[in-house]
Design a protein around this motif. Structure first.
Motif, PDB file in Angstrom:
ATOM      1  N   PRO A  94      -3.854   9.561  -4.797  1.00 11.83           N
ATOM      2  CA  PRO A  94      -5.240   9.870  -4.094  1.00 11.83           C
ATOM      3  C   PRO A  94      -6.027   8.886  -3.075  1.00 11.83           C
ATOM      4  O   PRO A  94      -6.771   8.979  -2.103  1.00 11.83           O
ATOM      5  N   GLY A  95      -5.170   7.341  -3.551  1.00 14.06           N
ATOM      6  CA  GLY A  95      -6.274   6.312  -2.840  1.00 14.06           C
ATOM      7  C   GLY A  95      -4.799   6.233  -1.093  1.00 14.06           C
ATOM      8  O   GLY A  95      -5.132   5.357  -0.699  1.00 14.06           O
ATOM      9  N   ALA A  96      -3.841   6.748  -1.399  1.00 16.18           N
ATOM     10  CA  ALA A  96      -2.637   6.351  -0.763  1.00 16.18           C
ATOM     11  C   ALA A  96      -3.105   6.792   0.956  1.00 16.18           C
ATOM     12  O   ALA A  96      -3.548   8.238   1.374  1.00 16.18           O
ATOM     13  N   ARG A  97      -2.160   6.538   1.968  1.00 19.38           N
ATOM     14  CA  ARG A  97      -3.158   6.472   3.174  1.00 19.38           C
ATOM     15  C   ARG A  97      -1.345   7.522   3.588  1.00 19.38           C
ATOM     16  O   ARG A  97      -0.716   7.902   3.099  1.00 19.38           O
ATOM     17  N   ASP A 119       0.712  18.743  -2.349  1.00 12.66           N
ATOM     18  CA  ASP A 119      -0.581  18.783  -2.440  1.00 12.66           C
ATOM     19  C   ASP A 119      -0.562  17.846  -3.348  1.00 12.66           C
ATOM     20  O   ASP A 119      -1.390  17.251  -4.406  1.00 12.66           O
ATOM     21  N   GLU A 120       1.017  18.219  -4.256  1.00 15.60           N
ATOM     22  CA  GLU A 120       1.052  17.368  -5.653  1.00 15.60           C
ATOM     23  C   GLU A 120       0.974  15.698  -5.470  1.00 15.60           C
ATOM     24  O   GLU A 120       1.220  15.070  -6.027  1.00 15.60           O
ATOM     25  N   VAL A 121       2.196  15.537  -4.244  1.00 10.94           N
ATOM     26  CA  VAL A 121       2.163  14.029  -4.084  1.00 10.94           C
ATOM     27  C   VAL A 121       0.788  13.163  -4.262  1.00 10.94           C
ATOM     28  O   VAL A 121       0.158  12.607  -4.653  1.00 10.94           O
ATOM     29  N   VAL A 163       6.221  12.688   1.280  1.00  9.91           N
ATOM     30  CA  VAL A 163       7.675  11.378   0.767  1.00  9.91           C
ATOM     31  C   VAL A 163       6.508  10.271   0.130  1.00  9.91           C
ATOM     32  O   VAL A 163       5.843  10.061   1.475  1.00  9.91           O
ATOM     33  N   ALA A 164       6.495   9.957  -0.835  1.00 11.71           N
ATOM     34  CA  ALA A 164       5.766   8.960  -1.087  1.00 11.71           C
ATOM     35  C   ALA A 164       6.687   7.284  -0.849  1.00 11.71           C
ATOM     36  O   ALA A 164       7.171   7.630  -1.847  1.00 11.71           O
ATOM     37  N   VAL A 165       5.825   7.029  -0.428  1.00 10.79           N
ATOM     38  CA  VAL A 165       6.504   5.182  -0.303  1.00 10.79           C
ATOM     39  C   VAL A 165       5.607   4.246  -0.299  1.00 10.79           C
ATOM     40  O   VAL A 165       4.282   3.820  -0.391  1.00 10.79           O
ATOM     41  N   MET A 180       0.490  -1.098  -0.495  1.00  9.44           N
ATOM     42  CA  MET A 180       0.627  -0.039  -0.280  1.00  9.44           C
ATOM     43  C   MET A 180       0.906   1.128   0.476  1.00  9.44           C
ATOM     44  O   MET A 180       1.481   1.393   0.727  1.00  9.44           O
ATOM     45  N   LEU A 181       0.826   2.485  -0.842  1.00  5.58           N
ATOM     46  CA  LEU A 181       1.320   3.572  -0.850  1.00  5.58           C
ATOM     47  C   LEU A 181       0.953   3.982   0.075  1.00  5.58           C
ATOM     48  O   LEU A 181      -0.048   4.501   0.460  1.00  5.58           O
ATOM     49  N   THR A 182       1.664   4.967   0.965  1.00  7.67           N
ATOM     50  CA  THR A 182       1.774   5.471   2.176  1.00  7.67           C
ATOM     51  C   THR A 182       2.386   6.672   1.319  1.00  7.67           C
ATOM     52  O   THR A 182       3.570   7.268   1.548  1.00  7.67           O
ATOM     53  N   ILE A 183       2.465   8.138   1.880  1.00 10.79           N
ATOM     54  CA  ILE A 183       2.601   9.424   2.130  1.00 10.79           C
ATOM     55  C   ILE A 183       2.819  10.227   3.448  1.00 10.79           C
ATOM     56  O   ILE A 183       1.835   9.852   4.356  1.00 10.79           O
ATOM     57  N   HIS A 184       4.310  10.233   3.776  1.00 14.27           N
ATOM     58  CA  HIS A 184       4.542  10.650   5.117  1.00 14.27           C
ATOM     59  C   HIS A 184       4.830  12.311   4.663  1.00 14.27           C
ATOM     60  O   HIS A 184       5.806  12.837   3.947  1.00 14.27           O
TER      61      HIS A 184
END
Length: 220
Positions: free
Chosen positions: A44-47, A37-39, A23-25, A1-5
């Motif tokens: 859109p479905g990332a945690r 905002d860009e990341v 940072v998207a992981v 699953m994609l996670t954004i910090h």
């Protein structure tokens, strides 16, 4: 699953700071890096994990073996007798340390490094020959990196300090590598406003440590 910090300030090192950055992981790798905002718009479905302070690459500890084998890290059950800080020198020599106690100390030492934003340990040949240390480090998730490029005049063997910033180096000299797309997702978050505040406060201000995309430490 994609996670954004995400954090109020992301310091990639080697690139411009990112106010309100993210940072998207994806798995254990960095998939994207940029303004929040860009990341988020690109995933859109990332945690999303929002952190306070500054987000940086994980830190590198030059003195891993010394801190793990020439210091004893007391068990919380020993705090009343031994205190909470690492013991070394004469106080270490006075302890009756079985292999079991040493093993526990090494594990606690690694946990305390995580609490200081450390994600990489330097060692000659990028490996540890001490079996107890090698096994514990492998289980911890911390990477082992060469000592190539170690700065001169380090406090090697001078006193135990889990804070990689104790060498007096700036952020670029303290991290293992920059945040960049495709790199291993080793991140650290600190309760600080900017790099100057971070280096002044030290790594004890760590809020969270992420290794290969896994959140291995958080203070809150």
């Amino acid at each position: 699953m994609l996670t954004i910090h995400a954090a109020p300030l992301v310091l990639p090192v080697g690139a411009a700071p990112l106010p309100d950055g993210a940072v998207a992981v994806d798995g254990g790798r960095i998939a994207a890096l940029g303004p929040y905002d860009e990341v988020v718009a690109a995933a859109p479905g990332a945690r999303v994990r929002r952190w306070p302070g500054v987000l940086t690459p994980g830190l590198r500890q030059w003195h891993g073996l010394w801190l793990l084998r020439r210091c004893y890290h007391p068990d919380p059950r020993e705090y009343d007798e031994l205190g909470e800080l690492p013991l070394w020198g004469e106080r270490l020599a006075a302890l009756d340390l079985t292999e079991t106690r040493w093993s526990g100390s090494v594990r606690r030492g690694l946990q305390r490094m995580l609490r200081h934003g450390t994600t990489a340990l330097a060692s000659p040949g990028a490996r540890f020959t001490d079996p107890l240390v090698a096994q514990a480090v492998a289980r911890s998730g911390l990477s082992v990196v060469p000592v190539t490029g170690a700065p001169g005049g380090m406090l090697l063997g001078d006193h135990p300090d889990l804070d990689p910033f104790s060498e007096g180096l700036d952020l670029a000299g303290t991290v293992h590598g920059p945040l960049e797309v495709g790199a291993r997702a080793d991140l650290a978050v600190f309760d600080a406003q900017d790099e100057a505040t971070l280096t002044a406060k030290g790594a004890g201000a760590c809020v969270a440590t992420v290794i290969e995309g896994r959140l291995l430490y958080r203070s809150r």
